[in-house]
Design a protein around this motif. Structure first.
Motif: not given
Length: 619
Positions: A481-489
């Motif tokens: 999973i790409r970092l920017e797609d992780i569900s935590d800002e």
């Protein structure tokens, strides 16, 4: 160490959540009021990466973080403190009256300090714009002036919010009381000189916009009145009857008694300051210029903020801010002197960063990271600040706007003594820089530090590998999973560092590098590895899984243990985590990403195995 781990270490070493009586932050510091200061380990907290220093002053345990203090505060309040503020248990307060006063003032003013400084800066920019030709009749000026002036005009309302929090009373009631003080009808009555009475009791009207003391005193009285009113009301009607009764009592009481008395106190305070200042402006300038940063170190500077605002409200100008400014820029100059003199690459970088922060009025990085560490540069800053303060005192320089003590608020000092103010600003900066360069003991520090680093390197248990490209493998098997797609800002934004995530297939986390376990989180959902190549790697299992308090996790290593690529670190029950409504994604972050010139994250595959190279680090 990332902000989450830093926050946890601070709370752990401060004595735990149960040792915190109150907690807030200012521009650079976490400010704790502790039940028992003896339970806090000052030395351990000072040694944490990300902590500049610790100061115990004014009844507060102050952890100095720097510019990222707001982020650390948010992490602590949202992810670490579970029951803070919920306990009604009364704890004995054995602090001195002075300590309580400093804590009270800082607690009320620090939440709004950044906004006060920001609006002051905007006022200064608008003033420059008008000098450059912007018409005060233009729509742009009117709108931006409203933005910059509204905070100061409605200051009682803003202070009502923070005062209510400090006195632990109803914020909305406090705001309504403050609103009554600046209500248009009341303001018009004062401006027109009308005589008002409340059922025959005369009301002495005053100018309450921009005032400080009336609303603080009114909110304190409200904190005593509200519990008494509730005591006599059944809980079924408390919600709407309590506010009504409190308003009927507090608004007339504030306008008839509290307001006039507070206004008189404010006038006396302003005239008292003016009397002391006029005894000898030069001596006043020397004292403030020399000692202002000492006040900052001990957190005593907050006691002067109400005086500054009160002077602006009562007299339309303030000389205290002008005399403080050389002290600030002198510490920045001292940091610049260290930068120019030192040969240590890391210390030069820290010094230059502290110098830049100092130009913007934030001196904690300079003081605690540079000048106090060497001692002599701090003294050179004190001397230079005293010289600049004396010149400003002699010239009678003054500010007409509240703002930061920095070069960007120069427009605030236009008028009497501005030339002297500008001259003393640059004089203090250059003088501190020159004195530090020649007499700051920087060369000796470099020599001592070089010896210390050589000894430290010889004691390392892990021999560093070749300094070339360092490889970081996948910590688990599953979907990449790409970092920017992780569900935590906080992760996705990259604020904590570069990295990626893995949707684990088997619930097993393995070591992605050769290194040593430096930190294991108590709740077992995360750990930090320091690799032999120098990278600091956070492996965090799940989003908000700290709430599980270790349930569903099993850590298979210990702090200080050496690990190799592929060694098992954590096993976790991903189904259990999912059932709790949480995301079980395994997240890997390079927390010291700033140490690398180039970080390459490979996203050329969907499925990854623990032996796959995902990140390449190049210093």
């Amino acid at each position: 160490m990332n902000q989450l781990e830093l926050g946890k270490e601070i709370i752990k070493n401060i004595g735990g959540e149960e040792n915190i009586k109150d907690f807030y932050h200012c521009a650079t510091r976490l400010r704790f009021i502790l039940v028992d200061t003896n339970k806090a380990d000052k030395k351990k907290i000072e040694n944490l990466e990300g902590v500049i220093s610790v100061v115990i002053s004014g009844g507060q345990f102050q952890v100095i973080i720097g510019n990222k203090v707001k982020d650390v505060y948010t992490v602590i309040t949202q992810n670490i403190l579970n029951n803070f503020g919920q306990s009604e248990e009364k704890v004995a307060d054995n602090r001195s009256p002075v300590s309580k006063l400093i804590d009270l003032i800082s607690g009320i003013f620090s939440p709004a300090f950044g906004l006060l400084a920001g609006t002051g800066l905007l006022k200064g920019i608008l003033l420059l714009a008008t000098l450059a030709g912007l018409s005060q009749e233009s729509g742009a000026y009117i709108i931006l002036n409203a933005a910059s002036d509204s905070l100061f005009y409605f200051l009682p309302i803003v202070l009502a919010i923070s005062a209510a929090r400090k006195f632990k009373t109803d914020q909305f009631l406090s705001v309504v009381i403050a609103g009554a003080l600046v209500y248009p009808t009341i303001v018009s009555a004062f401006n027109e000189g009308k005589n008002l009475d409340f059922f025959g009791i005369p009301v002495v009207l005053a100018q309450y916009s921009s005032s400080v003391i009336p609303i603080i005193l009114a909110v304190w009285i409200l904190s005593k009145v509200e519990p008494v009113v509730k005591k006599f009301l059944h809980e079924t009607i408390q919600t709407f009857i309590t506010p009504m009764i409190c308003l009927v009592i507090m608004v007339p009481l504030t306008l008839i008694v509290v307001g006039p008395i507070s206004t008189l106190v404010g006038d006396i305070l302003a005239q008292g300051y003016l009397w002391i200042y006029e005894l000898s402006p030069i001596v006043s300038g020397i004292i403030i210029g020399a000692l202002w940063q000492v006040f900052v170190i001990f957190g005593l500077h907050w006691a002067f903020i109400p005086i500054m605002i009160n002077n602006l409200s009562n007299m339309g100008y303030d000389t205290l801010m002008a005399m403080c400014t050389p002290a600030v820029v002198a510490q920045a100059g001292a940091a610049l002197g260290v930068f120019l003199r030192s040969k240590d690459k890391k210390f030069r970088s820290l010094s230059f960063s502290a110098f830049v922060s100092g130009l913007f009025g934030v001196t904690e990085p300079a003081i605690y990271g540079v000048t106090l560490k060497l001692k002599k540069p701090f003294i050179m800053g004190v001397i230079s600040g005293a010289v600049g303060g004396a010149i400003i005192g002699l010239a009678g320089s003054r500010s007409t706007i509240f703002g930061t003590l920095s070069f960007i608020t120069f427009p605030a000092y236009f008028g009497k003594g501005f030339a002297a103010f500008a001259f003393s600003y640059f004089l203090s900066l250059i003088l501190a820089c020159v004195l530090t360069y020649f007499f700051g003991g920087v060369k000796k520090y470099d020599q001592d530090n070089q010896v210390h680093n050589s000894n430290a390197e010889s004691e390392l248990k892990l021999e560093p590998v070749n300094v070339g490209i360092e490889k970081v493998m996948a910590p688990s098997m599953g979907d990449l999973i790409r970092l920017e797609d992780i569900s935590d800002e906080s992760f996705a934004s990259g604020a904590l560092g570069k990295g990626f995530g893995v949707k684990s297939d088997d619930g097993l986390v393995v070591s992605p590098v050769e290194g040593e376990i430096s930190t294991i989180v108590k709740s077992q959902h995360a750990l930090v590895i320091t690799s032999t190549g120098g990278s600091e790697i956070l492996i965090h299992v799940g989003i908000n899984t700290v709430s599980l308090k270790g349930q569903g996790f099993n850590v298979m290593v210990k702090e200080g243990q050496k690990v190799h690529v592929g060694d098992s670190l954590i096993s976790f029950d991903k189904d259990f985590i999912t059932e709790k409504g949480l995301d079980p994604t395994v997240i890997l972050i390079i927390t010291n990403s700033y140490d690398y010139q180039n970080i390459t994250v490979k996203h050329d595959r969907k499925k990854v195995n623990p032996t796959d190279e995902i990140i390449l680090l190049d210093k």
